[in-house]
Write a protein that holds these residues in place. Structure first.
Motif, mmCIF file in Angstrom:
data_model
loop_
_atom_site.group_PDB
_atom_site.id
_atom_site.type_symbol
_atom_site.label_atom_id
_atom_site.label_comp_id
_atom_site.label_asym_id
_atom_site.label_seq_id
_atom_site.Cartn_x
_atom_site.Cartn_y
_atom_site.Cartn_z
ATOM 1 N N PHE A 1 0.660 -1.078 -0.029
ATOM 2 C CA PHE A 1 -0.060 -0.136 0.036
ATOM 3 C C PHE A 1 0.624 1.263 -0.113
ATOM 4 O O PHE A 1 0.312 2.283 -0.352
ATOM 5 N N LEU A 2 2.114 1.080 0.422
ATOM 6 C CA LEU A 2 2.999 2.264 0.286
ATOM 7 C C LEU A 2 3.753 2.320 -0.930
ATOM 8 O O LEU A 2 4.634 3.102 -1.184
ATOM 9 N N ARG A 3 3.543 1.354 -1.887
ATOM 10 C CA ARG A 3 3.995 1.127 -3.143
ATOM 11 C C ARG A 3 5.372 0.891 -2.928
ATOM 12 O O ARG A 3 6.223 1.305 -3.933
ATOM 13 N N ASN A 4 5.880 0.329 -2.026
ATOM 14 C CA ASN A 4 7.165 -0.281 -1.757
ATOM 15 C C ASN A 4 7.420 -1.845 -1.614
ATOM 16 O O ASN A 4 7.900 -2.122 -0.534
ATOM 17 N N PRO A 5 6.982 -2.658 -2.220
ATOM 18 C CA PRO A 5 7.130 -4.192 -1.949
ATOM 19 C C PRO A 5 8.459 -4.744 -1.984
ATOM 20 O O PRO A 5 8.797 -5.457 -1.326
ATOM 21 N N PHE A 6 9.383 -3.770 -2.625
ATOM 22 C CA PHE A 6 10.775 -4.267 -2.724
ATOM 23 C C PHE A 6 11.343 -4.210 -1.250
ATOM 24 O O PHE A 6 12.429 -4.922 -0.946
ATOM 25 N N LEU A 7 10.853 -3.200 -0.471
ATOM 26 C CA LEU A 7 11.477 -3.092 0.992
ATOM 27 C C LEU A 7 11.176 -4.331 1.843
ATOM 28 O O LEU A 7 11.851 -4.543 3.033
ATOM 29 N N ILE A 8 10.334 -5.222 1.287
ATOM 30 C CA ILE A 8 10.017 -6.584 2.169
ATOM 31 C C ILE A 8 11.558 -7.331 2.202
ATOM 32 O O ILE A 8 11.598 -7.821 3.270
ATOM 33 N N VAL A 9 12.086 -7.314 1.034
ATOM 34 C CA VAL A 9 13.598 -8.075 1.073
ATOM 35 C C VAL A 9 14.231 -7.628 2.278
ATOM 36 O O VAL A 9 14.835 -8.513 2.814
ATOM 37 N N SER A 10 14.465 -6.343 2.614
ATOM 38 C CA SER A 10 15.391 -5.779 3.502
ATOM 39 C C SER A 10 14.577 -6.101 5.092
ATOM 40 O O SER A 10 15.256 -6.460 5.821
ATOM 41 N N SER A 11 13.371 -5.438 5.014
ATOM 42 C CA SER A 11 12.870 -5.399 6.463
ATOM 43 C C SER A 11 12.316 -6.840 6.880
ATOM 44 O O SER A 11 12.438 -7.304 8.016
ATOM 45 N N GLY A 12 12.085 -7.703 5.750
ATOM 46 C CA GLY A 12 11.454 -9.043 6.166
ATOM 47 C C GLY A 12 12.679 -10.119 5.893
ATOM 48 O O GLY A 12 12.615 -11.177 5.251
ATOM 49 N N ILE A 13 13.961 -9.504 6.052
ATOM 50 C CA ILE A 13 15.141 -10.335 5.506
ATOM 51 C C ILE A 13 15.279 -11.873 6.095
ATOM 52 O O ILE A 13 15.612 -12.676 5.490
#
Length: 333
Positions: free
Chosen positions: A256-268
């Motif tokens: 919803f923040l248009r930032n799905p790529f950030l799952i890779v770092s935050s959900g490492i």
């Protein structure tokens, strides 16, 4: 009331809410004999058979109540998807309990349910004026417009994230603490995004982002209260009821923040759980030998002699670092 104070109040209320209802949920699940059945080949966890399960309701209920109180599109859709995945997990847990086995829904049944819910998420994103077809690229202010391709991308993100969180749920407190770090990072990012929207004079978008923040901090606070009872030795386990719901919540705040790529770092550590399983399976098929003593990787560490509390601490610290990197990736231009 400022947005930051509002989020803090919801966070505190969620911690209190979940901590208060946890003993009741434990009592009800125990009375209904909703108990965990441990996989036969995980010998080191045999003593955990009989522990109450379906504890995901402890952190889901605060998120449900406070998201409905906020009642904006972002919070309502986020909690609706989270509840949908929760119900899918609940059905899986129910079958396990009813037939006293560790296998619930058949894999194809579970994936059909996940695809259906993920497709609903994809359509919402595609049709939403506040999300749309753009994906933010880390380290830049550029948004990649993928048009209708956003729907299969969102489906992939939800299915991958929910299954990765589910794989990580293997030790007391493991999925809970890694998710706590995840939601903490995104809560900070959401607040900064909200402040940016306010500064830009985009009141409508700011309201939606703040509602997503309420959902995020409610999940964060709910987890904090839940972990009082789920830390080693756990008095209750979340089950698929909780792990699938967590995965949907994790996916929602990023998408919803248009930032799905950030799952890779935050959900490492979620990502690593899936990668360790994929590597193990592929390597075994090719060589008939295993890379790890057991996959996912946390079981390998356990079989190497590391106590599960230390493994949880390791995963939590790495996840906190991943959350810090997420803020850097999202805010560095």
């Amino acid at each position: 009331m400022s947005g930051g104070i509002k989020l803090l109040i919801y966070f505190i209320a969620s911690v209190v809410f979940s901590a208060l209802i946890a003993p009741l949920v434990i009592k009800i699940t125990a009375k209904l004999k909703a108990k965990q059945t441990v996989l036969g080949y995980v010998k080191q966890h045999e003593h955990k058979s009989g522990t109450p399960t379906m504890g995901g309701f402890i952190f889901l209920l605060p998120a449900l109540v406070f998201s409905l109180v906020e009642f904006k599109a972002f919070s309502i859709v986020a909690i609706a998807l989270t509840v949908g995945f929760c119900l899918l997990g609940f059905l899986d847990d129910f079958i396990k309990i009813r037939f006293s086995r560790n296998l619930g829904l058949k894999p194809y049944q579970k994936i059909i349910g996940q695809l259906g819910l993920s497709a609903a998420a994809g359509y919402f994103v595609y049709a939403s004026d506040f999300v749309g077809t753009g994906i933010a690229l880390p380290f830049t202010d550029f948004t990649l417009n993928v048009s209708w391709g956003i729907i299969p991308i969102v489906i992939l993100v939800y299915v991958a994230t929910t299954n990765s969180v589910n794989l990580t749920d293997g030790l007391d407190g493991l999925a809970g603490y890694t998710s706590l770090a995840y939601f903490l990072g995104f809560a900070l990012l959401i607040y900064l995004t909200y402040e940016d929207a306010v500064s830009a004079g985009d009141a409508a978008y700011a309201e939606q982002v703040l509602s997503l923040g309420v959902f995020c901090v409610a999940m964060l606070g709910g987890l904090a209260g839940y972990l009082i009872f789920n830390g080693f030795p756990a008095k209750i386990m979340m089950g698929d009821t909780g792990s699938l719901a967590l995965g949907a919540g994790c996916a929602s705040v990023a998408v919803f923040l248009r930032n799905p790529f950030l799952i890779v770092s935050s959900g490492i550590m979620f990502v690593w759980s899936s990668i360790s399983v994929i590597l193990q399976v592929l390597h075994f098929k090719l060589t008939k030998k295993r890379i790890f003593l057991m996959a996912p990787f946390h079981h390998h560490l356990e079989m190497k002699g590391m106590h599960e509390s230390k493994i949880v601490t390791l995963y939590f610290v790495i996840s906190l670092v991943g959350g810090a990197l997420t803020l850097i990736f999202a805010r560095t231009i």
